[in-house]
Enzyme design. Structure first.
Site, PDB file in Angstrom:
ATOM      1  N   LYS A 225       0.813  -1.224   0.000  1.00 36.32           N
ATOM      2  CA  LYS A 225       0.000   0.000   0.000  1.00 36.32           C
ATOM      3  C   LYS A 225       0.846   1.273   0.000  1.00 36.32           C
ATOM      4  CE  LYS A 225      -4.112  -2.011   0.118  1.00 36.32           C
ATOM      5  NZ  LYS A 225      -5.144  -1.821  -0.923  1.00 36.32           N
TER       6      LYS A 225
ATOM      7  N   GLU B 210      -9.706   6.402   2.810  1.00 35.96           N
ATOM      8  CA  GLU B 210     -10.497   5.328   3.416  1.00 35.96           C
ATOM      9  C   GLU B 210      -9.567   4.166   3.648  1.00 35.96           C
ATOM     10  OE1 GLU B 210     -10.047   5.432   0.214  1.00 35.96           O
ATOM     11  OE2 GLU B 210      -9.562   3.325  -0.140  1.00 35.96           O
TER      12      GLU B 210
ATOM     13  N   SER C  80       1.390  -9.680  -0.717  1.00 38.19           N
ATOM     14  CA  SER C  80       1.089  -8.249  -0.713  1.00 38.19           C
ATOM     15  C   SER C  80       1.336  -7.572   0.630  1.00 38.19           C
ATOM     16  CB  SER C  80      -0.364  -8.025  -1.150  1.00 38.19           C
ATOM     17  OG  SER C  80      -1.241  -8.754  -0.315  1.00 38.19           O
TER      18      SER C  80
HETATM   19  C1  LIG Z   1      -1.938  -6.730   2.547  1.00 34.59           C
HETATM   20  C2  LIG Z   1      -3.044  -6.428   1.602  1.00 34.59           C
HETATM   21  N1  LIG Z   1      -3.145  -7.118   0.460  1.00 34.59           N
HETATM   22  C3  LIG Z   1      -4.134  -6.895  -0.415  1.00 34.59           C
HETATM   23  C4  LIG Z   1      -5.111  -5.954  -0.183  1.00 34.59           C
HETATM   24  C5  LIG Z   1      -6.218  -5.819  -1.173  1.00 34.59           C
HETATM   25  O1  LIG Z   1      -6.217  -4.642  -1.878  1.00 34.59           O
HETATM   26  P1  LIG Z   1      -5.811  -4.588  -3.409  1.00 34.59           P
HETATM   27  O2  LIG Z   1      -6.589  -5.658  -4.090  1.00 34.59           O
HETATM   28  O3  LIG Z   1      -6.200  -3.236  -3.835  1.00 34.59           O
HETATM   29  O4  LIG Z   1      -4.360  -4.810  -3.481  1.00 34.59           O
HETATM   30  C6  LIG Z   1      -5.043  -5.184   0.991  1.00 34.59           C
HETATM   31  C7  LIG Z   1      -6.034  -4.144   1.265  1.00 34.59           C
HETATM   32  O5  LIG Z   1      -6.169  -3.570   2.297  1.00 34.59           O
HETATM   33  C8  LIG Z   1      -3.985  -5.422   1.899  1.00 34.59           C
HETATM   34  O6  LIG Z   1      -3.878  -4.744   3.047  1.00 34.59           O
END
Ligand SMILES: Cc1ncc(COP(=O)(O)O)c(C=O)c1O
Lengths: 419, 300
Positions: free
Chosen positions: A87, A109, A389
């Site tokens: 993020k 948000e 992620s």
């Molecule tokens: C660690 C992590 N992975 C994935 C996501 C999913 O969001 P996005 O699909 O936009 O990557 C989030 C959202 O808060 C997150 O905190």
């Protein structure tokens, strides 16, 4: 301007008139600073991502997972970005852009709280005021992140209406933005919302695939057979996919939250999942035409996932388009399988993944189990990159409670240590 | 009325029934959410608002994500959805209303966009391919016209995305009403005025709907920018008292739009119809006073 704002039929700018001038101003700033690197914006952004954000992140070969699945598994370690998730790539880009634009207040948000903490961190780093909207349900399941935002001096505004998740937090932030649009920038947390957000957020996140593509060629000597990433709004997904989209031989898998079931309860206005890419229907939400969870009348359904960051009724318009074009394959992993994957990675590799990322990891198991038996799940191939992620520290309370409640096999018993 | 008749009307600058509602005196445009707390009571409330002097009724068709609304109307929409309001029930409600003022439907784009799909779904449960091809804004506009709606307000549909809806509205003789915000640039204003019919909805301040205790200076600036327009100008967002009505009409508006002040009364559940009528008369009186007092409106 219309075609620039769209991905096929998806995208566009469906927002109240009060916001349109700000969106036009932002579009102009995006084109000048991000696309044309005016005043060296992109150089400063990349420099700060490196020094403050800790990039590049490693692409790590996961030895024990590779052995388990009998394929080469590489993990893109976005959990090691400052703050613990991908993020920051976007939050830092947008907060810096807001400074270049002369805005002195940021609103955002957050769902899992990772976007909120990343935004709060970037605001503290760059010295700008910050207010975050977060649904009550998410506040309760992501408490560590609430405190982290407060520690960085951000205001956290609870949103009580509806299910108290990401969709409601976005509504509340849009209302704040419409009230304070002249001095405020809305740092949207994923590749969703009106143009230019889906493109801009993707551009900030595509550093993930830029690095991964180079790293895998260096480390494995070739491009991967597939890239796997979880999809809530889809920002880590688009970030991990973007540089591979042109590589036709690389399969791209977007793993959605299958929740507890893929069915829909129209009567209650509820979807016990968040699989808008694979089960959703085209519509307009939060400024964009995209795939949505909605009933036959167009009312938006409440979504569900054990992971707060995937719990959203919509998805980014570019991802919806790539799915229609059959360039991206949408698949899903349910709550229980994600929890299993959480424990598996923690045990086998010494990495505690975010519950969101655990969905992507859960698909490795699903693909290996089912394709051996029936072949009804698309094959991942021999060389796989999984985007981790984020890290799972924020999720520990949920994981302990839910693993116990659901009798998750892989979970350690915590009972003897309690109270 | 056919599409070409309608076009001729517009060309000859003949007024729509909404424009006509502003012709003789400052107009009161009154909003309630349809189905709050149920369809029967909504009808009663609309009649009370008309008895109180409302010249146009704005009837909200509830959408689950009302991003342009403040807390008062958000909650009204929630109550209406919980009580089972749907687009079809909304059209039934409208068709049942025997009031002789124009009715305007205020809703969000997704409901309009989906209506064709759900129509087609109902018509043939299993032909999903056909259902998809039915999607589009025309079926909604046709149903609205059939029920007796004279115009649409769609807060999340900016002028640059409005071509398909504008076309359908023209074909069915509906006015498409655009909102002008304090931040609207001259460029955008021009594009809007090119397409607008009925009246211009002047957003009195930034932010969302909701009753306030004062009239914003932004209102006067916005009205000043619309001097050249022939369309009636009505100001909304924040108006709740006689004094506001007087000040806004005194400042050059042709009408006032009032929502949250009425919705508060509906929410209270006490003598609702009676109090709606009284509140409407109070606001209408304020608007009329301004005209009587200030023949040459003073502009700030
Ligand atoms: C660690 C992590 N992975 C994935 C996501 C999913 O969001 P996005 O699909 O936009 O990557 C989030 C959202 O808060 C997150 O905190």
């Amino acid at each position: 301007m219309s075609s620039k704002s769209k991905f096929g039929e998806y995208g566009g700018q469906y927002v109240p008139e009060a916001l349109m001038p700000a969106i036009e101003e932002l579009t102009d700033a995006y084109e000048r600073y991000v696309l044309d690197n005016e005043d060296g914006f992109m150089d400063e952004f990349r420099g700060r991502l490196r020094d403050f954000g800790g990039r590049p992140t490693p692409l790590q070969r996961a030895d024990r997972l590779s052995e388990r699945y009998d394929r080469e598994i590489y993990l893109k370690r976005e959990d090691l970005v400052h703050g613990g998730a991908h993020k920051l790539n976007n939050a830092l880009g947008q907060v810096l852009l807001a400074k270049y634009m002369g805005k002195d207040r940021i609103v955002a948000e957050t769902g899992a709280g990772q976007h909120g903490t990343a935004t709060a961190m970037a605001c503290a780093h760059l010295g700008i005021d910050c207010e975050i909207y977060m649904g009550r349900t998410d506040i309760n399941r992501q408490r560590p992140n609430v405190f982290r935002m407060r520690i960085h001096d951000a205001e956290v505004n609870p949103v009580d209406i509806g299910s108290g998740t990401l969709k409601e937090a976005i509504n509340a932030t849009m209302r704040d933005w419409a009230t304070n649009v002249e001095d405020t920038h809305y740092v949207i947390g994923s590749v969703v919302g009106p143009h230019p957000f889906p493109k801009m957020v993707r551009d900030f996140q595509s550093v993930i695939s830029e690095e991964a593509r180079e790293q895998i060629r260096e480390q494995a000597g070739r491009l991967p057979d597939s890239v796997v990433a979880c999809a809530g709004g889809g920002s880590n997904t688009m970030g991990a996919f973007h540089e591979f989209v042109g590589d036709e031989e690389v399969s791209l898998f977007a793993v959605e939250a299958g929740g507890s079931s893929l069915s829909i309860d129209e009567e209650e206005g509820l979807a016990p999942h968040s699989a808008s890419l694979s089960t959703g229907d085209e519509g307009v939400l939060h400024g964009a035409r995209t795939k949505l969870l909605q009933n036959s009348e167009g009312q938006i359904l409440e979504s569900h996932s054990v992971s707060a960051g995937l719990d959203y009724s919509g998805v980014g318009p570019e991802l919806a388009h790539l799915v229609d074009e059959e360039r991206v394959t949408p698949v899903n992993v349910g709550d229980d399988a994600a929890l299993e994957a959480f424990h598996r990675l923690s045990k086998l590799e010494g990495i505690i993944p975010a519950l969101e990322s655990s969905h992507a990891l859960g698909y490795l198991e699903r693909a290996s189990e089912t394709d051996a038996r029936s072949g009804d799940v698309p094959d991942l191939g021999d060389l796989v990159v999984v985007n981790v992620s984020g890290r799972g520290d924020k999720d520990l309370d949920t994981v302990i409670e839910e693993s116990d409640r659901r009798d998750i096999d892989a979970a350690p018993s915590m009972e003897v240590f309690e109270g | 009325m056919s599409g070409s008749e309608r076009e001729r009307e517009i060309e000859s600058k003949h007024e729509s029934d909404i424009e006509a509602a502003f012709a003789d005196e400052p107009a009161l445009v009154s909003y309630v959410a349809a189905g709050d707390p149920n369809a029967e009571e909504t009808k009663e409330y609309v009649r009370a608002l008309v008895r109180g002097g409302s010249d146009v009724i704005e009837l909200g068709l509830p959408f689950s994500e009302p991003i342009a609304e403040g807390p008062t109307i958000q909650q009204a929409i929630r109550r209406a959805l919980d009580a089972g309001m749907t687009p079809d029930r909304y059209f039934d409600l409208v068709a049942d209303l025997d009031v002789d003022v124009p009715l305007v439907c205020m809703t969000y784009y997704n409901l309009i966009y989906q209506y064709g799909t759900s129509e087609a779904r109902r018509a043939s449960e299993h032909a999903s391919g056909e259902a998809a091809s039915q999607r589009g804004v025309e079926p909604f506009v046709a149903a609205a016209a059939e029920a007796g709606i004279s115009g649409l307000i769609v807060p999340d549909l900016p002028v640059d995305e409005s071509a398909p809806l504008k076309e359908a509205c023209d074909a069915h003789g509906l006015d498409l009403i655009f909102m002008v915000a304090p931040t609207t640039t001259d460029d955008r204003l021009e594009r809007m005025l090119d397409r607008a019919t009925g009246f211009v909805y002047v957003q009195g301040r930034l932010g969302t709907t909701g009753a306030r205790s004062d009239v914003s200076d932004e209102t006067h600036v916005s009205l000043g920018r619309l001097d050249q327009t022939e369309l009636p100008k009505a100001v909304g967002f924040g108006i709740s008292e006689r004094e506001h009505a007087r000040e806004i009409v005194g400042g050059g508006a042709d009408g006032i739009i009032v929502g949250s002040a009425f919705v508060d009364i509906v929410a209270s559940q006490e003598n609702v119809a009676e109090r709606l009528e009284a509140k409407a008369s109070e606001l209408k009186a304020g608007a009329l006073e301004a005209r009587a007092e200030v023949p040459e409106p003073e502009r700030t």
